[in-house]
Design an enzyme around this catalytic site. Structure first.
Site, PDB file in Angstrom:
ATOM      1  N   TYR A 111       0.910  -1.277   0.144  1.00 56.31           N
ATOM      2  CA  TYR A 111       0.123   0.153   0.051  1.00 56.31           C
ATOM      3  C   TYR A 111       0.721   1.301  -0.115  1.00 56.31           C
ATOM      4  O   TYR A 111       0.755   2.340  -0.675  1.00 56.31           O
ATOM      5  CB  TYR A 111      -0.904   0.039   1.162  1.00 56.31           C
ATOM      6  CG  TYR A 111      -1.810   1.344   1.291  1.00 56.31           C
ATOM      7  CD1 TYR A 111      -3.133   1.088   0.732  1.00 56.31           C
ATOM      8  CD2 TYR A 111      -1.646   2.122   1.949  1.00 56.31           C
ATOM      9  CE1 TYR A 111      -3.880   2.220   0.662  1.00 56.31           C
ATOM     10  CE2 TYR A 111      -2.384   3.492   2.074  1.00 56.31           C
ATOM     11  CZ  TYR A 111      -3.547   3.410   1.230  1.00 56.31           C
ATOM     12  OH  TYR A 111      -4.295   4.474   1.355  1.00 56.31           O
TER      13      TYR A 111
ATOM     14  N   HIS B  10       1.416   4.237  -3.117  1.00 57.77           N
ATOM     15  CA  HIS B  10       1.177   5.767  -2.849  1.00 57.77           C
ATOM     16  C   HIS B  10       2.572   6.326  -3.129  1.00 57.77           C
ATOM     17  O   HIS B  10       2.396   7.588  -3.070  1.00 57.77           O
ATOM     18  CB  HIS B  10       0.670   5.892  -1.365  1.00 57.77           C
ATOM     19  CG  HIS B  10      -1.017   5.559  -1.657  1.00 57.77           C
ATOM     20  ND1 HIS B  10      -1.334   4.255  -1.462  1.00 57.77           N
ATOM     21  CD2 HIS B  10      -2.076   6.336  -1.763  1.00 57.77           C
ATOM     22  CE1 HIS B  10      -2.903   4.307  -1.544  1.00 57.77           C
ATOM     23  NE2 HIS B  10      -3.275   5.793  -1.933  1.00 57.77           N
TER      24      HIS B  10
ATOM     25  N   TYR C 256      -4.473  17.281   0.366  1.00 54.73           N
ATOM     26  CA  TYR C 256      -4.944  15.787   0.732  1.00 54.73           C
ATOM     27  C   TYR C 256      -3.549  15.299   1.193  1.00 54.73           C
ATOM     28  O   TYR C 256      -2.697  14.969   0.581  1.00 54.73           O
ATOM     29  CB  TYR C 256      -5.365  15.327  -0.489  1.00 54.73           C
ATOM     30  CG  TYR C 256      -5.885  13.912  -0.333  1.00 54.73           C
ATOM     31  CD1 TYR C 256      -6.416  13.521   0.990  1.00 54.73           C
ATOM     32  CD2 TYR C 256      -6.315  13.129  -1.417  1.00 54.73           C
ATOM     33  CE1 TYR C 256      -6.804  12.090   0.953  1.00 54.73           C
ATOM     34  CE2 TYR C 256      -6.662  11.882  -1.609  1.00 54.73           C
ATOM     35  CZ  TYR C 256      -7.112  11.322  -0.109  1.00 54.73           C
ATOM     36  OH  TYR C 256      -7.494  10.081  -0.278  1.00 54.73           O
TER      37      TYR C 256
ATOM     38  N   TRP D 216      -8.883   2.997 -10.022  1.00 53.18           N
ATOM     39  CA  TRP D 216      -8.012   3.041  -8.871  1.00 53.18           C
ATOM     40  C   TRP D 216      -8.596   2.643  -7.607  1.00 53.18           C
ATOM     41  O   TRP D 216      -8.149   1.756  -6.426  1.00 53.18           O
ATOM     42  CB  TRP D 216      -7.554   4.742  -8.342  1.00 53.18           C
ATOM     43  CG  TRP D 216      -6.773   4.837  -7.352  1.00 53.18           C
ATOM     44  CD1 TRP D 216      -7.063   5.204  -5.890  1.00 53.18           C
ATOM     45  CD2 TRP D 216      -5.492   4.843  -7.158  1.00 53.18           C
ATOM     46  NE1 TRP D 216      -6.242   5.251  -5.247  1.00 53.18           N
ATOM     47  CE2 TRP D 216      -4.986   5.206  -5.907  1.00 53.18           C
ATOM     48  CE3 TRP D 216      -4.571   4.618  -7.879  1.00 53.18           C
ATOM     49  CZ2 TRP D 216      -3.604   5.236  -5.536  1.00 53.18           C
ATOM     50  CZ3 TRP D 216      -3.000   4.610  -7.659  1.00 53.18           C
ATOM     51  CH2 TRP D 216      -2.572   4.743  -6.146  1.00 53.18           C
TER      52      TRP D 216
END
Length: 128
Positions: A18, A22, A41, A76
């Site tokens: 993960y 990212h 964000y 996504w």
């Protein structure tokens, strides 16, 4: 501007992957987030998989609807769904939203307003 904070649970055995995904988010995904109002964000990940996300937007509903209408978001979310535990729906809609209980700038602004009112209505020693 709305401040949105949310929580998800990344599967402990998927944390490394993960994090890797990212480190280099698809450019078209980055553009779509920006164009649909997801500002400032950030994602924060604890070693046990607790994921905290934060972003600012004019409207959470509009930001989510805008992303839902993009093809890149559909791809996504499908690619990311496998990383989460106890997820109902897609990650961008199935998160647990956290309540904001403190914001420094809001409280400072309120304090400044009270101080200004106090100063405007407090007589000086010569006015007594």
């Amino acid at each position: 501007m709305q401040r949105v904070c949310f929580q998800l649970q990344v599967k402990p055995d998927r944390i490394e992957e993960y994090t890797r995904r990212h480190a280099s988010v698809w450019p078209e995904m980055l553009r779509a987030l920006h164009e649909t109002g997801w500002q400032n964000y950030s994602l924060f990940l604890r070693p046990d998989g607790i994921l905290i996300g934060y972003f600012e937007t004019d409207s959470l509903a509009a930001a989510q609807a805008g992303m839902a209408a993009t093809e890149v978001n559909v791809r996504w979310q499908a690619a990311m769904a496998e990383f989460f535990e106890n997820l109902e729906g897609s990650p961008d809609e199935g998160f647990v939203r956290l309540a904001e209980v403190f914001h420094l700038e809001d409280q400072l602004a309120a304090l400044d307003a009270v101080d200004t009112i106090h100063l405007e209505f407090t007589p000086t020693p010569t006015e007594k």
